[in-house]
Design a protein around this motif. Structure first.
Motif, PDB file in Angstrom:
ATOM      1  N   ALA A   1      20.453  11.986 -68.160  1.00 32.76           N
ATOM      2  CA  ALA A   1      21.536  12.148 -69.142  1.00 32.76           C
ATOM      3  C   ALA A   1      22.878  12.481 -68.495  1.00 32.76           C
ATOM      4  CB  ALA A   1      21.164  13.228 -70.153  1.00 32.76           C
TER       5      ALA A   1
ATOM      6  N   GLN B   1      34.123  16.305 -80.883  1.00 34.73           N
ATOM      7  CA  GLN B   1      34.300  14.877 -81.153  1.00 34.73           C
ATOM      8  C   GLN B   1      35.669  14.626 -81.769  1.00 34.73           C
ATOM      9  OE1 GLN B   1      31.444  12.233 -82.709  1.00 34.73           O
ATOM     10  NE2 GLN B   1      29.723  13.563 -82.200  1.00 34.73           N
TER      11      GLN B   1
ATOM     12  N   GLU C   1      25.698  24.197 -81.645  1.00 36.52           N
ATOM     13  CA  GLU C   1      25.914  23.226 -82.715  1.00 36.52           C
ATOM     14  C   GLU C   1      25.028  23.610 -83.896  1.00 36.52           C
ATOM     15  OE1 GLU C   1      25.656  19.182 -81.356  1.00 36.52           O
ATOM     16  OE2 GLU C   1      25.471  18.411 -83.389  1.00 36.52           O
TER      17      GLU C   1
ATOM     18  N   GLU D   1      30.868  21.624 -80.774  1.00 32.56           N
ATOM     19  CA  GLU D   1      31.261  20.957 -82.023  1.00 32.56           C
ATOM     20  C   GLU D   1      31.592  21.937 -83.141  1.00 32.56           C
ATOM     21  OE1 GLU D   1      31.360  17.604 -82.373  1.00 32.56           O
ATOM     22  OE2 GLU D   1      29.987  16.782 -80.888  1.00 32.56           O
TER      23      GLU D   1
ATOM     24  N   ALA E   1      32.011  10.229 -77.180  1.00 28.15           N
ATOM     25  CA  ALA E   1      31.287   9.724 -78.348  1.00 28.15           C
ATOM     26  C   ALA E   1      29.883  10.322 -78.404  1.00 28.15           C
ATOM     27  CB  ALA E   1      31.225   8.198 -78.276  1.00 28.15           C
ATOM     28  N   ASN E   2      29.191  10.045 -79.511  1.00 27.65           N
ATOM     29  CA  ASN E   2      27.785  10.451 -79.645  1.00 27.65           C
ATOM     30  C   ASN E   2      26.976  10.017 -78.449  1.00 27.65           C
ATOM     31  OD1 ASN E   2      27.661  11.729 -82.082  1.00 27.65           O
ATOM     32  ND2 ASN E   2      27.404   9.822 -83.247  1.00 27.65           N
ATOM     33  N   GLY E   3      26.186  10.930 -77.903  1.00 27.02           N
ATOM     34  CA  GLY E   3      25.281  10.555 -76.817  1.00 27.02           C
ATOM     35  C   GLY E   3      25.929  10.518 -75.449  1.00 27.02           C
ATOM     36  N   ALA E   4      27.195  10.916 -75.330  1.00 22.07           N
ATOM     37  CA  ALA E   4      27.887  10.851 -74.035  1.00 22.07           C
ATOM     38  C   ALA E   4      27.335  11.868 -73.037  1.00 22.07           C
ATOM     39  CB  ALA E   4      29.382  11.077 -74.235  1.00 22.07           C
ATOM     40  N   GLY E   5      26.720  12.934 -73.565  1.00 14.82           N
ATOM     41  CA  GLY E   5      26.162  13.957 -72.674  1.00 14.82           C
ATOM     42  C   GLY E   5      26.832  15.317 -72.796  1.00 14.82           C
ATOM     43  N   LYS E   6      27.665  15.485 -73.819  1.00 15.58           N
ATOM     44  CA  LYS E   6      28.427  16.729 -73.970  1.00 15.58           C
ATOM     45  C   LYS E   6      27.509  17.930 -74.212  1.00 15.58           C
ATOM     46  CE  LYS E   6      30.629  15.124 -77.575  1.00 15.58           C
ATOM     47  NZ  LYS E   6      29.840  13.889 -77.767  1.00 15.58           N
ATOM     48  N   THR E   7      26.588  17.769 -75.145  1.00 10.42           N
ATOM     49  CA  THR E   7      25.674  18.881 -75.430  1.00 10.42           C
ATOM     50  C   THR E   7      24.778  19.155 -74.225  1.00 10.42           C
ATOM     51  OG1 THR E   7      25.705  18.445 -77.792  1.00 10.42           O
ATOM     52  CG2 THR E   7      23.793  19.630 -76.960  1.00 10.42           C
ATOM     53  N   THR E   8      24.388  18.108 -73.543  1.00 10.38           N
ATOM     54  CA  THR E   8      23.550  18.284 -72.350  1.00 10.38           C
ATOM     55  C   THR E   8      24.301  19.084 -71.284  1.00 10.38           C
ATOM     56  OG1 THR E   8      22.459  16.189 -72.833  1.00 10.38           O
ATOM     57  CG2 THR E   8      22.232  17.041 -70.590  1.00 10.38           C
TER      58      THR E   8
ATOM     59  N   TYR F   1      15.991  14.350 -69.134  1.00  6.04           N
ATOM     60  CA  TYR F   1      14.975  14.633 -70.149  1.00  6.04           C
ATOM     61  C   TYR F   1      13.775  13.771 -69.751  1.00  6.04           C
ATOM     62  CZ  TYR F   1      18.871  16.553 -72.897  1.00  6.04           C
ATOM     63  OH  TYR F   1      19.941  17.289 -73.332  1.00  6.04           O
TER      64      TYR F   1
ATOM     65  N   PHE G   1      14.412  10.245 -68.322  1.00  9.55           N
ATOM     66  CA  PHE G   1      15.728   9.770 -68.760  1.00  9.55           C
ATOM     67  C   PHE G   1      16.835  10.635 -68.151  1.00  9.55           C
ATOM     68  CE2 PHE G   1      19.312  10.002 -71.728  1.00  9.55           C
ATOM     69  CZ  PHE G   1      19.653   8.650 -71.801  1.00  9.55           C
TER      70      PHE G   1
ATOM     71  N   ARG H   1      24.135  22.630 -72.422  1.00 13.86           N
ATOM     72  CA  ARG H   1      22.772  23.160 -72.215  1.00 13.86           C
ATOM     73  C   ARG H   1      22.553  23.505 -70.751  1.00 13.86           C
ATOM     74  NH1 ARG H   1      19.812  18.565 -75.356  1.00 13.86           N
ATOM     75  NH2 ARG H   1      20.053  19.261 -77.483  1.00 13.86           N
TER      76      ARG H   1
HETATM   77  P1  ATP Z   1      26.270  14.279 -79.745  1.00 13.77           P
HETATM   78  O1  ATP Z   1      27.688  14.321 -80.085  1.00 13.77           O
HETATM   79  O2  ATP Z   1      25.495  13.279 -80.540  1.00 13.77           O
HETATM   80  O3  ATP Z   1      25.595  15.624 -79.708  1.00 13.77           O
HETATM   81  P2  ATP Z   1      26.380  14.354 -76.885  1.00 13.77           P
HETATM   82  O4  ATP Z   1      27.560  13.796 -76.180  1.00 13.77           O
HETATM   83  O5  ATP Z   1      26.313  15.812 -77.047  1.00 13.77           O
HETATM   84  O6  ATP Z   1      26.220  13.647 -78.281  1.00 13.77           O
HETATM   85  P3  ATP Z   1      23.811  14.595 -75.703  1.00 13.77           P
HETATM   86  O7  ATP Z   1      23.214  15.216 -76.939  1.00 13.77           O
HETATM   87  O8  ATP Z   1      24.081  15.458 -74.556  1.00 13.77           O
HETATM   88  O9  ATP Z   1      25.132  13.835 -76.098  1.00 13.77           O
HETATM   89  O10 ATP Z   1      22.871  13.393 -75.281  1.00 13.77           O
HETATM   90  C1  ATP Z   1      23.037  12.675 -74.069  1.00 13.77           C
HETATM   91  C2  ATP Z   1      21.905  11.675 -73.934  1.00 13.77           C
HETATM   92  O11 ATP Z   1      20.667  12.382 -73.755  1.00 13.77           O
HETATM   93  C3  ATP Z   1      21.720  10.780 -75.152  1.00 13.77           C
HETATM   94  O12 ATP Z   1      21.379   9.482 -74.699  1.00 13.77           O
HETATM   95  C4  ATP Z   1      20.566  11.420 -75.895  1.00 13.77           C
HETATM   96  O13 ATP Z   1      19.831  10.444 -76.601  1.00 13.77           O
HETATM   97  C5  ATP Z   1      19.746  11.993 -74.759  1.00 13.77           C
HETATM   98  N1  ATP Z   1      19.028  13.216 -75.186  1.00 13.77           N
HETATM   99  C6  ATP Z   1      19.579  14.329 -75.697  1.00 13.77           C
HETATM  100  N2  ATP Z   1      18.650  15.269 -75.946  1.00 13.77           N
HETATM  101  C7  ATP Z   1      17.457  14.729 -75.589  1.00 13.77           C
HETATM  102  C8  ATP Z   1      16.110  15.189 -75.585  1.00 13.77           C
HETATM  103  N3  ATP Z   1      15.793  16.415 -76.022  1.00 13.77           N
HETATM  104  N4  ATP Z   1      15.168  14.338 -75.127  1.00 13.77           N
HETATM  105  C9  ATP Z   1      15.471  13.098 -74.685  1.00 13.77           C
HETATM  106  N5  ATP Z   1      16.728  12.611 -74.640  1.00 13.77           N
HETATM  107  C10 ATP Z   1      17.710  13.401 -75.093  1.00 13.77           C
END
Ligand code: ATP
Length: 234
Positions: free
Chosen positions: A18, A192, A85, A160, A37-44, A13, A16, A47
């Motif tokens: 991810a 999660q 989600e 999720e 956990a939250n922020g691990a990168g699963k949604t990324t 991103y 940054f 995507r």
């Molecule tokens: P969650 O369960 O909270 O959705 P996750 O495992 O799906 O967590 P991601 O949403 O993939 O995690 O986020 C991975 C990292 O990328 C995190 O550090 C998040 O802050 C960052 N991130 C996610 N989306 C963006 C964005 N649009 N712009 C900048 N950073 C982002």
């Protein structure tokens, strides 16, 4: 060769980073779960798989083709559908209209139609004329799954599914997974809820800080190993 696989997948991103070299694979008729956990990168990761985030062509391969550079509509047209989600239903449309949206851009024939989705989730047939906003959270999640199925996907990406739902509802939603697998789809679940993921998945990947830290079948993975892969070792 797996139906869908990533190799050395990265994602950014802006500046940054991810994802750092993620390797995952799923086959037709297989369910994999990505936990972390939250922020691990699963949604990324989802995507990236769905074409929302562009990547290097070769980092994602589907049915033998490099698809990492394809945009989301092209990825969808090839048969990779997403249950996002938060469900993202159209509030002003009825249940049935929301389901029908899933057929736009559909290229493939397959097992799914309004009839078979209503068979999977009979409550949606009863409520088909209601606006989606009149449904409970669990019913809305069923519509989101049904809408994705209406495209007859070869791969279903689910983000999720359990979020914000009561345990009994989560159980009902997950009860359909074996049927979806039996229809031949490959399923990628981001969860999660570790227990739920372990119950339904053939293989589980743990993610932490943009990396896969552990992978295996639920039988192979001890709770301690999952805990360490999920939260890191102090
Ligand atoms: P969650 O369960 O909270 O959705 P996750 O495992 O799906 O967590 P991601 O949403 O993939 O995690 O986020 C991975 C990292 O990328 C995190 O550090 C998040 O802050 C960052 N991130 C996610 N989306 C963006 C964005 N649009 N712009 C900048 N950073 C982002």
């Amino acid at each position: 060769m797996a139906l869908l696989e990533t190799s050395g997948l990265t994602a950014f991103y802006g500046d940054f980073q991810a994802l750092f070299g993620v390797d995952v694979a799923v086959d037709a008729g297989e369910i994999i779960a990505i936990i972390g956990a939250n922020g691990a990168g699963k949604t990324t990761l989802l995507r990236s798989l769905s074409g929302v985030l562009a990547n290097e062509a070769d980092a994602i391969r589907f049915d033998g083709s490099a698809i990492g550079r394809l945009a989301a509509p092209d990825v969808m047209a090839r048969g990779i559908a997403m249950v996002p989600e938060g469900r993202k239903l159209f509030p002003s449309l009825s249940v049935q209209e929301n389901l029908q949206i899933g057929t736009y851009g559909r290229k493939a024939d397959g097992p799914w139609s309004l009839e078979s989705v209503y068979e999977l989730f009979p409550i949606l047939k009863e409520r088909r004329a209601n606006p989606s906003t009149a449904l409970s959270g669990g019913q809305q999640q069923m519509v989101a799954i049904g809408r994705a199925l209406m495209s007859n996907p070869r791969v279903l990406l689910c983000d999720e599914l359990s979020l914000g739902l009561a345990p009994v509802i989560i159980r009902d939603i997950y009860a359909v997974m074996p049927k979806l697998r039996a229809s031949g789809a490959a399923i990628v679940l981001v969860e999660q809820d570790i227990e739920q993921a372990l119950k339904v998945a053939d293989r589980v990947y743990c993610m932490m800080e943009g990396r896969i830290t552990l992978a295996g079948t639920p039988a192979e993975l001890s709770r301690d190993a999952i805990h360490n892969a999920y939260f890191g070792v102090a």
